[in-house]
Design a protein around this motif. Structure first.
Motif, short mmCIF file in Angstrom:
data_model
loop_
_atom_site.label_atom_id
_atom_site.label_comp_id
_atom_site.label_asym_id
_atom_site.label_seq_id
_atom_site.Cartn_x
_atom_site.Cartn_y
_atom_site.Cartn_z
N GLY A 242 -23.96 -14.68 32.94
CA GLY A 242 -24.54 -14.42 34.25
C GLY A 242 -23.92 -15.19 35.39
N MET A 243 -22.86 -15.98 35.12
CA MET A 243 -22.24 -16.78 36.17
C MET A 243 -21.43 -15.90 37.13
SD MET A 243 -19.66 -20.08 35.79
CE MET A 243 -20.97 -21.20 35.31
N ASP A 244 -21.58 -16.17 38.44
CA ASP A 244 -20.87 -15.38 39.44
C ASP A 244 -19.38 -15.72 39.44
OD1 ASP A 244 -20.33 -17.34 42.02
OD2 ASP A 244 -22.08 -17.93 40.86
N LYS A 245 -18.58 -14.85 40.05
CA LYS A 245 -17.12 -14.95 39.98
C LYS A 245 -16.58 -16.25 40.61
CE LYS A 245 -15.80 -11.13 37.94
NZ LYS A 245 -15.13 -10.06 38.71
N GLU A 246 -17.12 -16.63 41.78
CA GLU A 246 -16.60 -17.84 42.43
C GLU A 246 -16.88 -19.09 41.59
OE1 GLU A 246 -16.82 -20.37 46.63
OE2 GLU A 246 -18.01 -18.54 46.40
N SER A 247 -18.08 -19.17 41.00
CA SER A 247 -18.40 -20.32 40.16
C SER A 247 -17.54 -20.33 38.90
CB SER A 247 -19.88 -20.30 39.78
OG SER A 247 -20.70 -20.48 40.92
N GLN A 248 -17.24 -19.15 38.36
CA GLN A 248 -16.34 -19.07 37.20
C GLN A 248 -14.99 -19.69 37.53
OE1 GLN A 248 -15.92 -15.24 35.22
NE2 GLN A 248 -18.01 -14.67 35.81
N GLU A 286 -17.72 -8.47 28.12
CA GLU A 286 -17.79 -8.83 29.53
C GLU A 286 -16.39 -9.05 30.10
OE1 GLU A 286 -20.87 -9.22 31.51
OE2 GLU A 286 -21.27 -7.91 29.81
N VAL A 287 -15.49 -9.63 29.30
CA VAL A 287 -14.11 -9.83 29.72
C VAL A 287 -13.42 -8.49 29.91
CG1 VAL A 287 -11.84 -10.67 29.00
CG2 VAL A 287 -13.86 -12.13 28.73
N LYS A 288 -13.60 -7.58 28.95
CA LYS A 288 -12.98 -6.25 29.03
C LYS A 288 -13.48 -5.48 30.25
CE LYS A 288 -12.29 -5.74 24.04
NZ LYS A 288 -12.74 -5.02 22.80
N ALA A 289 -14.75 -5.69 30.59
CA ALA A 289 -15.34 -4.98 31.73
C ALA A 289 -14.98 -5.63 33.06
CB ALA A 289 -16.86 -4.91 31.57
N GLY A 290 -14.29 -6.77 33.02
CA GLY A 290 -13.87 -7.44 34.25
C GLY A 290 -14.94 -8.29 34.89
N ARG A 291 -16.03 -8.54 34.17
CA ARG A 291 -17.12 -9.33 34.75
C ARG A 291 -17.01 -10.82 34.41
NH1 ARG A 291 -19.96 -4.49 33.22
NH2 ARG A 291 -20.36 -5.38 31.14
N PHE A 292 -16.17 -11.15 33.45
CA PHE A 292 -16.02 -12.55 33.07
C PHE A 292 -14.53 -12.86 32.90
CE2 PHE A 292 -16.49 -16.45 30.60
CZ PHE A 292 -17.61 -17.02 31.19
N ARG A 293 -14.11 -14.02 33.38
CA ARG A 293 -12.71 -14.39 33.35
C ARG A 293 -12.24 -14.66 31.91
NH1 ARG A 293 -10.33 -16.06 38.25
NH2 ARG A 293 -8.71 -17.01 36.95
N ARG A 294 -11.10 -14.05 31.57
CA ARG A 294 -10.56 -14.22 30.23
C ARG A 294 -10.16 -15.68 29.97
NH1 ARG A 294 -8.73 -10.60 26.63
NH2 ARG A 294 -8.90 -8.96 28.22
N ASP A 295 -9.51 -16.32 30.97
CA ASP A 295 -9.06 -17.70 30.77
C ASP A 295 -10.23 -18.66 30.61
OD1 ASP A 295 -9.76 -17.23 33.40
OD2 ASP A 295 -7.85 -17.87 34.26
N LEU A 296 -11.32 -18.42 31.33
CA LEU A 296 -12.51 -19.27 31.18
C LEU A 296 -13.15 -19.03 29.81
CD1 LEU A 296 -14.52 -21.30 32.32
CD2 LEU A 296 -15.74 -19.39 33.41
N TYR A 297 -13.17 -17.79 29.37
CA TYR A 297 -13.72 -17.47 28.05
C TYR A 297 -13.00 -18.24 26.96
CZ TYR A 297 -14.39 -14.76 23.76
OH TYR A 297 -14.63 -14.38 22.46
#
Length: 453
Positions: A242-248, A286-297
């Motif tokens: 649920g973390m937003d993009k800028e915080s990621q 979530e990474v595949k859908a572009g909602r979560f950063r792959r590098d952070l994952y």
């Protein structure tokens, strides 16, 4: 700061405002004193030593800004001050914050904004009081309940992982106890004497999450963020998806460099903290859908710990039932009740869609709303939603009927919200829709009743 321990002084020359604010804050669990002028305010400030002061700007004897200057000049004044004014004067607001007021409220007061600013001001006071002083943090005894092979295996793995600073991602359905296992990991690590900071990522609004995580500097004051609060210990980010993009992006940078900038700051802040996360959805999806950063994952997922649902180790159900009966007797002073053997056997074979959280909430509801020493099978089925024929004409009433209205309402509200939270699958958005409450107010209510997201 625990709302029930916080004392707030309300200073306003209008009786209706004093009465309204007093009732609102008292209803939220705060202790409240009121003053109608500067003279009374000075006296109550010295006598009550309030944790927060709500101060009207325009008063007949001494105006609020003059009084604020007076208190600041005295020195040693740690209570945050929130200014109030019905005149909407931008100049007054700027002057008050420049002098050191925490924030500014314009009349007519917005209930939501009033309660939000009060909560944030009390949190900032606690951080500024406690954070600069190093101290040992008490290690609470968080022991996963159960003697099944499943629980024993997870505990043994976590004890080994605790000896390293590896980042762990806990995965599992809602309510399986991911936070409990994260605390167990922390309590067996070398960081056990330092803070364990638990954050429900989904409860942070996108517009404020960067400040929540990284803190801010404003008018020479520093408000530490979650990373600094967890310095030396563990920061547990539950439902990280649920973390937003800028915080990621900023969290990624902080993890890579072990430092960050506060909002409004120019000097890099270094922290030593272990990041532990959890999710009930597939982060890969979530990474595949572009909602979560792959590098952070990849940074967060050094080790994955899967926590199985309760139905896969149902032999632990009787021990969990006994544990939570004892818990609510000791922590909430609820009267003793015990599960009949038939009820225990039924619950061992129940599917538990809400997992351990559902079991805990079931025990609490039965102890609050039920009567008699025994929790029988029909009562248990009824509490789980099964259709059970009720005994008519019974003179028995729930135990909480004997409590004062305010305490009885708290018991009912907690049981009611936890019931619908389970039914909504742990979604705050769905819960808000079901019960008809605005989400900002709902987050505050869940927090006040200590309902974990």
């Amino acid at each position: 700061m625990n709302a029930k321990a916080a004392h707030i002084l309300v200073v306003d020359d209008e009786p209706d405002i004093r009465r309204l604010v007093h009732e609102i804050l008292e209803d939220e669990g705060y202790e409240v004193s009121t003053a109608e002028n500067a003279g009374q305010a000075r006296q109550l400030k010295n006598e009550k030593k309030p944790d927060l002061i709500l101060l009207d700007i325009w008063m007949p004897d001494t105006d609020g800004i003059t009084l604020l200057k007076e208190w600041i000049a005295e020195g040693g004044f740690a209570s945050p001050v929130v200014m109030m004014s019905g005149h909407g004067s931008v100049e007054s607001a700027v002057e008050a914050t420049r002098l050191g007021a925490y924030d500014y409220l314009e009349k007519p007061l917005s209930l939501a904004k009033l309660l939000l600013i009060v909560e944030r001001a009390l949190e900032s006071r606690q951080l500024q009081t406690e954070l600069p002083v190093p101290k040992a943090y008490q290690t609470l005894d968080f022991e996963p309940v159960g003697k099944s092979a499943t629980v024993a295996r997870i505990k043994e793995q976590l004890k080994r992982l605790a000896q390293h600073d590896t980042r762990v991602l806990f995965v599992g359905d809602a309510g399986v106890g991911k936070e409990l296992y994260a605390r167990y990991l922390h309590n067996h690590s070398v960081r056990r004497d330092w803070p364990f900071v638990d954050v429900a990522v989904g409860s942070l609004s996108p517009e404020n999450s960067v400040i929540e995580f990284f803190g801010k500097e404003e008018n020479g004051k520093v408000i530490p963020g979650l990373l600094e609060q967890a310095h030396g210990g563990t920061l547990f980010l539950s439902e990280i998806a649920g973390m937003d993009k800028e915080s990621q992006l900023r969290l990624l940078s902080a993890l890579e460099s072990r430092s960050f900038l506060r909002s409004g700051g120019v000097k890099s802040v270094s922290v030593d903290v272990r990041i532990v996360t959890s999710t009930r959805v597939s982060l890969e999806e979530e990474v595949k859908a572009g909602r979560f950063r792959r590098d952070l994952y990849y940074l967060l997922n050094e080790i994955t710990m899967e926590i199985p649902p309760l139905r896969e180790h149902s032999e632990d159900v009787p021990a969990l039932l006994g544990f939570y009966v004892d818990h609510f007797m000791n922590q909430e002073k609820l009267p003793f009740r015990k599960f009949s053997m038939a009820a225990q056997n039924y619950l061992r074979n129940y599917s538990w869609p809400g997992n351990v959280r559902e079991l805990k909430n079931l025990v609490q509801r039965l102890m609050i709303l039920g009567v008699g020493d025994d929790m029988e099978l029909d009562e248990v089925k009824g509490a789980l939603g099964a259709v059970v024929e009720q005994t008519s004409g019974s003179s028995l009433v729930p135990e909480f009927y004997n409590l004062p209205l305010k305490e009885a309402r708290e018991h009912f509200e907690k049981a009611y919200l936890e019931y619908h939270f389970e039914k909504s699958g742990g979604s705050v958005a769905k819960l808000a829709s079901i019960i008809g409450m605005e989400r900002t107010h709902l987050y505050r209510k869940l927090h006040a009743l200590n309902i974990k997201l």
